[in-house]
Design a protein around this motif. Structure first.
Motif, mmCIF file in Angstrom:
data_model
loop_
_atom_site.group_PDB
_atom_site.id
_atom_site.type_symbol
_atom_site.label_atom_id
_atom_site.label_comp_id
_atom_site.label_asym_id
_atom_site.label_seq_id
_atom_site.Cartn_x
_atom_site.Cartn_y
_atom_site.Cartn_z
ATOM 1 N N SER A 61 12.038 12.076 -15.653
ATOM 2 C CA SER A 61 12.905 12.219 -14.345
ATOM 3 C C SER A 61 12.595 11.186 -13.185
ATOM 4 O O SER A 61 13.557 10.825 -12.346
ATOM 5 C CB SER A 61 12.704 13.565 -13.817
ATOM 6 N N ALA A 62 11.495 10.467 -13.404
ATOM 7 C CA ALA A 62 10.991 9.678 -12.136
ATOM 8 C C ALA A 62 10.905 8.217 -12.750
ATOM 9 O O ALA A 62 10.577 7.867 -13.767
ATOM 10 C CB ALA A 62 9.628 10.067 -11.494
ATOM 11 N N ASP A 63 11.276 7.183 -11.845
ATOM 12 C CA ASP A 63 11.373 5.925 -12.089
ATOM 13 C C ASP A 63 9.983 5.145 -11.797
ATOM 14 O O ASP A 63 9.970 5.153 -10.394
ATOM 15 C CB ASP A 63 12.496 5.009 -11.684
ATOM 16 N N GLY A 64 9.251 4.907 -12.662
ATOM 17 C CA GLY A 64 7.845 4.383 -12.164
ATOM 18 C C GLY A 64 8.013 2.959 -11.475
ATOM 19 O O GLY A 64 7.034 2.643 -10.795
ATOM 20 N N GLN A 65 9.170 2.317 -11.550
ATOM 21 C CA GLN A 65 9.402 1.092 -10.730
ATOM 22 C C GLN A 65 9.313 1.384 -9.126
ATOM 23 O O GLN A 65 9.324 0.438 -8.383
ATOM 24 C CB GLN A 65 10.497 0.185 -11.242
ATOM 25 N N GLU A 66 9.696 2.547 -8.886
ATOM 26 C CA GLU A 66 9.768 3.092 -7.337
ATOM 27 C C GLU A 66 8.397 2.858 -6.791
ATOM 28 O O GLU A 66 8.305 3.142 -5.925
ATOM 29 C CB GLU A 66 10.407 4.394 -7.389
ATOM 30 N N ILE A 67 7.472 3.040 -7.529
ATOM 31 C CA ILE A 67 5.898 2.987 -7.156
ATOM 32 C C ILE A 67 5.719 2.112 -6.003
ATOM 33 O O ILE A 67 5.128 2.131 -5.095
ATOM 34 C CB ILE A 67 4.716 3.016 -8.019
ATOM 35 N N VAL A 68 6.469 0.887 -6.196
ATOM 36 C CA VAL A 68 6.145 -0.373 -5.451
ATOM 37 C C VAL A 68 6.493 0.108 -3.916
ATOM 38 O O VAL A 68 5.712 -0.136 -2.963
ATOM 39 C CB VAL A 68 6.910 -1.854 -5.572
ATOM 40 N N SER A 69 7.446 0.775 -3.665
ATOM 41 C CA SER A 69 8.107 1.412 -2.434
ATOM 42 C C SER A 69 7.012 2.315 -1.952
ATOM 43 O O SER A 69 6.599 2.242 -0.539
ATOM 44 C CB SER A 69 9.375 2.155 -2.643
ATOM 45 N N TYR A 70 6.532 3.225 -2.368
ATOM 46 C CA TYR A 70 5.313 4.109 -2.120
ATOM 47 C C TYR A 70 4.185 3.235 -1.728
ATOM 48 O O TYR A 70 3.665 3.402 -0.518
ATOM 49 C CB TYR A 70 4.964 5.032 -3.009
ATOM 50 N N VAL A 71 3.690 2.345 -2.420
ATOM 51 C CA VAL A 71 2.477 1.532 -2.203
ATOM 52 C C VAL A 71 2.861 0.633 -0.897
ATOM 53 O O VAL A 71 1.946 0.605 -0.010
ATOM 54 C CB VAL A 71 2.169 0.644 -3.388
ATOM 55 N N SER A 72 4.001 0.262 -0.808
ATOM 56 C CA SER A 72 4.155 -0.667 0.582
ATOM 57 C C SER A 72 4.301 0.252 1.788
ATOM 58 O O SER A 72 3.617 -0.331 2.596
ATOM 59 C CB SER A 72 5.661 -1.168 0.234
ATOM 60 N N ALA A 73 4.504 1.491 1.711
ATOM 61 C CA ALA A 73 4.733 2.142 2.780
ATOM 62 C C ALA A 73 3.399 2.659 3.135
ATOM 63 O O ALA A 73 2.689 2.617 4.371
ATOM 64 C CB ALA A 73 5.224 3.491 2.695
ATOM 65 N N LEU A 74 2.319 2.846 2.249
ATOM 66 C CA LEU A 74 0.791 3.036 2.375
ATOM 67 C C LEU A 74 -0.036 2.000 3.085
ATOM 68 O O LEU A 74 -0.558 2.006 3.971
ATOM 69 C CB LEU A 74 0.122 3.688 1.151
ATOM 70 N N VAL A 75 0.294 0.809 2.422
ATOM 71 C CA VAL A 75 -0.545 -0.320 3.073
ATOM 72 C C VAL A 75 -0.099 -0.911 4.351
ATOM 73 O O VAL A 75 -0.798 -1.609 5.062
ATOM 74 C CB VAL A 75 -0.519 -1.440 1.982
ATOM 75 N N SER A 76 1.185 -0.530 4.684
ATOM 76 C CA SER A 76 1.609 -0.774 5.872
ATOM 77 C C SER A 76 1.530 0.299 7.011
ATOM 78 O O SER A 76 1.810 0.324 8.181
ATOM 79 C CB SER A 76 3.546 -1.067 5.789
ATOM 80 N N GLY A 77 0.581 1.278 6.799
ATOM 81 C CA GLY A 77 0.168 2.178 7.600
ATOM 82 C C GLY A 77 0.295 3.659 7.441
ATOM 83 O O GLY A 77 -0.275 4.375 8.335
ATOM 84 N N ALA A 78 1.115 3.956 6.532
ATOM 85 C CA ALA A 78 1.415 5.513 6.584
ATOM 86 C C ALA A 78 0.056 6.135 5.649
ATOM 87 O O ALA A 78 -0.515 5.356 4.972
ATOM 88 C CB ALA A 78 2.611 5.925 5.477
ATOM 89 N N ASP A 79 0.001 7.370 5.891
ATOM 90 C CA ASP A 79 -1.075 8.168 5.119
ATOM 91 C C ASP A 79 -0.383 8.771 3.757
ATOM 92 O O ASP A 79 -1.297 8.737 2.732
ATOM 93 C CB ASP A 79 -1.705 9.250 6.043
#
Length: 280
Positions: A109-127
């Protein structure tokens, strides 16, 4: 004698996209029980720059483990000793060696290609990067009217009781820095684990960013989710957490006025793109 970990400055960078490269390794945790038919799609959708895949096998009676190892010989298989999705995730988190942990369901049900969006948010300051099917740009192909209503009501209760601004509550596609586990003690075994995490990151004062995500239909098999039963379990978690002071759950509370600490990791090249979504 154990070797010392390499400083961040000496770690090899992993290209994530044309705009972003990171040093911190990313672990993907996939809880699975009898998902052999779905794993080929799930593994194929994962980006090749991730550090490791941790498959937590919930005593499958099909070829889940064999298929996983055939698809990815370096997969780390964890045999689940207890039962329930929460128990599986807790076991998988304990086995991770990456600095960033991503939770992905094994039903396709999940698209693994979306992981880049999650990682981008984390390295940009989100916990904590929280997937949302109802944020602008998200969507779902697999939600009945009663589930949609229940999710909306429960989400509204959490927002009102804990001061959150979530658009989605019961969704399992999330990512976070592994250090967050020190601040959100996880102690439930069922599907309600995602709700528990969403509540405790707010109570711990962590910075959360919602990531628009699209949920697809399960490819093969039948879901173990039961809307009414699991909805009441989620409600019990909410009511229980409302009565527990923050100081009991937050192991290391942040100083007053400090909502987050930017991770001490370099991002290359300059100006990584931020995904859409509201900073909570």
């Amino acid at each position: 004698m154990a070797s010392r970990p390499r400083p961040v400055s000496e770690r090899p960078y992993r290209p994530v996209s044309s705009h972003l490269a990171i040093a911190p390794p990313v672990s993907v945790v996939i809880p699975a029980m009898n998902e052999a038919e779905n794993l080929p799609y799930v593994f194929r959708s994962l980006p090749d720059w991730i550090h490791e895949v941790v498959l937590v096998d919930g005593n499958s009676t099909d070829d889940t483990v064999r298929v996983a190892r055939a698809l990815r010989p370096d997969v780390k298989v964890v045999e689940q000793r207890g039962t329930g999705k929460g128990d599986a995730l807790i076991s998988g988190f304990a086995a991770c060696t990456g600095d960033i942990i991503v939770m992905v369901d094994a039903d396709g049900s999940a698209d693994g290609q979306e992981i880049v969006s999650y990682v981008s948010a984390l390295v940009s300051g989100a916990d904590f990067a929280k997937g949302s099917r109802f944020a602008n740009g998200g969507g779902t192909d697999d939600m009945t009217p009663i589930r949609k209503l229940g999710n909306r009501v429960l989400c509204a209760v959490v927002n009102a009781k804990f001061g959150a601004r979530y658009t989605d509550l019961c969704y399992g596609y999330n990512a976070f820095w592994r250090r967050c586990l020190d601040e959100i003690t996880l102690d439930c075994t069922g599907f309600e684990v995602e709700t528990l995490m969403n509540i405790r990151v707010v109570k711990a004062g962590l910075r959360v960013q919602e990531i628009p995500s699209h949920e697809y239909d399960r490819i093969h098999g039948v879901s173990n989710l039961r809307a009414v039963r699991d909805g009441f379990r989620v409600l019990r978690v909410i009511l229980r957490e409302r009565g527990i002071p923050r100081s009991v759950r937050a192991v290391r509370r942040r100083p007053a006025g400090l909502r987050f600490t930017i991770p001490a990791v370099p991002v290359v090249p300059v100006a990584p793109t931020m995904p859409g979504g509201e900073v909570l």
